[in-house]
Design a protein around this motif. Structure first.
Motif, mmCIF file in Angstrom:
data_model
loop_
_atom_site.group_PDB
_atom_site.id
_atom_site.type_symbol
_atom_site.label_atom_id
_atom_site.label_comp_id
_atom_site.label_asym_id
_atom_site.label_seq_id
_atom_site.Cartn_x
_atom_site.Cartn_y
_atom_site.Cartn_z
ATOM 1 N N VAL A 1 -4.081 -0.357 -29.760
ATOM 2 C CA VAL A 1 -3.853 0.073 -30.986
ATOM 3 C C VAL A 1 -2.666 -0.518 -31.405
ATOM 4 C CG1 VAL A 1 -3.262 1.967 -32.331
ATOM 5 C CG2 VAL A 1 -5.001 2.330 -30.341
ATOM 6 N N LEU A 2 -2.598 -1.250 -32.747
ATOM 7 C CA LEU A 2 -1.727 -1.848 -33.332
ATOM 8 C C LEU A 2 -0.995 -0.904 -34.272
ATOM 9 C CD1 LEU A 2 0.109 -4.243 -34.186
ATOM 10 C CD2 LEU A 2 -1.610 -5.019 -35.870
ATOM 11 N N ILE A 3 0.250 -0.698 -34.120
ATOM 12 C CA ILE A 3 1.032 0.064 -35.418
ATOM 13 C C ILE A 3 2.273 -0.745 -36.004
ATOM 14 C CG2 ILE A 3 2.550 2.268 -35.561
ATOM 15 C CD1 ILE A 3 1.438 3.313 -33.007
ATOM 16 N N VAL A 4 1.791 -0.752 -37.240
ATOM 17 C CA VAL A 4 2.887 -1.646 -37.947
ATOM 18 C C VAL A 4 3.808 -0.588 -38.807
ATOM 19 C CG1 VAL A 4 3.201 -3.148 -40.113
ATOM 20 C CG2 VAL A 4 0.976 -3.421 -38.485
ATOM 21 N N THR A 5 5.224 -0.927 -38.863
ATOM 22 C CA THR A 5 5.897 -0.189 -39.482
ATOM 23 C C THR A 5 6.943 -1.288 -40.443
ATOM 24 O OG1 THR A 5 7.795 -0.525 -37.809
ATOM 25 C CG2 THR A 5 6.481 1.266 -37.677
ATOM 26 N N SER A 6 7.726 -0.627 -41.309
ATOM 27 C CA SER A 6 8.545 -1.339 -42.218
ATOM 28 C C SER A 6 9.721 -1.792 -41.494
ATOM 29 C CB SER A 6 8.853 -0.844 -43.508
ATOM 30 O OG SER A 6 7.601 -0.867 -44.334
ATOM 31 N N VAL A 7 10.451 -0.911 -40.927
ATOM 32 C CA VAL A 7 11.736 -1.145 -40.263
ATOM 33 C C VAL A 7 12.016 -0.697 -38.871
ATOM 34 C CG1 VAL A 7 12.785 -0.774 -42.669
ATOM 35 C CG2 VAL A 7 12.493 0.919 -41.221
ATOM 36 N N VAL B 1 7.315 -4.498 -36.171
ATOM 37 C CA VAL B 1 8.200 -4.384 -37.424
ATOM 38 C C VAL B 1 7.563 -5.578 -38.406
ATOM 39 C CG1 VAL B 1 10.501 -4.395 -38.525
ATOM 40 C CG2 VAL B 1 10.061 -3.168 -36.443
ATOM 41 N N SER B 2 7.258 -5.088 -39.595
ATOM 42 C CA SER B 2 6.635 -6.251 -40.635
ATOM 43 C C SER B 2 7.819 -6.358 -41.355
ATOM 44 C CB SER B 2 5.550 -5.526 -41.330
ATOM 45 O OG SER B 2 6.020 -4.542 -42.267
ATOM 46 N N GLY B 3 8.866 -5.757 -41.894
ATOM 47 C CA GLY B 3 9.806 -6.131 -42.989
ATOM 48 C C GLY B 3 9.507 -5.396 -44.004
ATOM 49 N N VAL B 4 10.024 -5.341 -45.063
ATOM 50 C CA VAL B 4 9.701 -4.324 -46.154
ATOM 51 C C VAL B 4 8.906 -5.029 -47.261
ATOM 52 C CG1 VAL B 4 10.809 -3.462 -48.234
ATOM 53 C CG2 VAL B 4 11.940 -3.341 -46.073
ATOM 54 N N GLY B 5 7.817 -4.487 -47.751
ATOM 55 C CA GLY B 5 6.984 -4.904 -48.768
ATOM 56 C C GLY B 5 5.551 -5.084 -48.396
ATOM 57 N N GLN B 6 4.809 -5.280 -49.530
ATOM 58 C CA GLN B 6 3.095 -5.192 -49.179
ATOM 59 C C GLN B 6 2.895 -6.818 -48.468
ATOM 60 O OE1 GLN B 6 1.597 -4.524 -53.151
ATOM 61 N NE2 GLN B 6 2.300 -2.308 -53.009
ATOM 62 N N ASN C 1 -0.707 1.814 -40.175
ATOM 63 C CA ASN C 1 0.764 1.667 -40.853
ATOM 64 C C ASN C 1 1.353 3.152 -40.704
ATOM 65 O OD1 ASN C 1 1.947 1.663 -43.648
ATOM 66 N ND2 ASN C 1 2.212 0.241 -42.912
ATOM 67 N N ALA C 2 2.564 2.946 -39.933
ATOM 68 C CA ALA C 2 3.376 3.997 -39.787
ATOM 69 C C ALA C 2 4.621 4.016 -40.511
ATOM 70 C CB ALA C 2 3.387 4.642 -38.403
ATOM 71 N N VAL D 1 1.335 13.069 -42.575
ATOM 72 C CA VAL D 1 0.416 12.440 -43.829
ATOM 73 C C VAL D 1 -0.590 11.507 -43.275
ATOM 74 C CG1 VAL D 1 0.109 11.815 -46.089
ATOM 75 C CG2 VAL D 1 2.173 13.111 -45.165
ATOM 76 N N LEU D 2 -1.939 11.836 -43.306
ATOM 77 C CA LEU D 2 -2.842 10.956 -42.941
ATOM 78 C C LEU D 2 -3.698 10.505 -44.347
ATOM 79 C CD1 LEU D 2 -4.691 13.146 -39.965
ATOM 80 C CD2 LEU D 2 -3.003 10.869 -39.892
#
Length: 174
Positions: free
Chosen positions: A15-21, A42-47, A68-69, A85-86
């Protein structure tokens, strides 16, 4: 949630979980207790950053699920403070154009689509697992925008335009 983690591990699903920060990543890793079936990035901020990091991860490994969490802002009366929130659907709520008559969606402009649905069975399984361990769960449409909503007027306009929206993903909040 440990039942969900164990079930996922026993099936050898990745399972891949992507966060902004980083703070979101650290909180998730703490909850996973070293479970090896999960990669948290961590992806960084923004779409654009989220899309790029997710695509890079998917190009290097095979994943059964992508999540995406992170932090989201729940719309009053639709998502309780502190709830899980799902999303059963994600809408890029600012993808379109302004006009004198109001916002024109990308669909109304016939330029594409602004939403994507989540797998119904997966969402139901996650909801059931969270409820089994006593977590409050809200389920519905989550909005993503390039700018975090900062006024009641904007929030009201979004709720009117997308009536099933329960939260706004704060992808751009630093």
């Amino acid at each position: 949630m440990s039942e969900t983690i164990q079930a996922t591990q026993s099936k050898e699903a990745k399972v891949l979980i992507v966060t902004s920060v980083s703070a979101e990543k650290e909180a998730i890793e703490k909850g996973l207790n070293g479970a090896s079936s999960f990669d948290v990035v961590v992806s960084g901020v923004g779409q654009a950053a989220a899309a790029s990091a997710t695509a890079t991860a998917l190009a290097t490994k095979t994943y059964k699920y992508v999540i995406n969490a992170g932090i989201a802002g729940g719309f009053e009366g639709r998502a309780d403070l502190g709830a899980i929130v799902l999303s059963n659907r994600i809408v890029a709520a600012d993808l379109g154009a302004e006009s004198k008559e109001g916002f024109l969606s990308i669909e109304s402009l016939k330029l594409g689509v602004s939403s994507i649905g989540a797998d119904r069975d997966t969402v139901l399984n996650l909801e059931t697992a969270a409820q089994k361990v006593g977590l409050s769960v809200s389920k519905g449409t989550i909005l993503t925008l390039s700018t975090v909503t900062g006024t009641s007027e904007t929030a009201d306009e979004l709720r009117t335009r997308i009536p099933d929206a329960i939260a706004e993903g704060w992808r751009d909040l630093v």
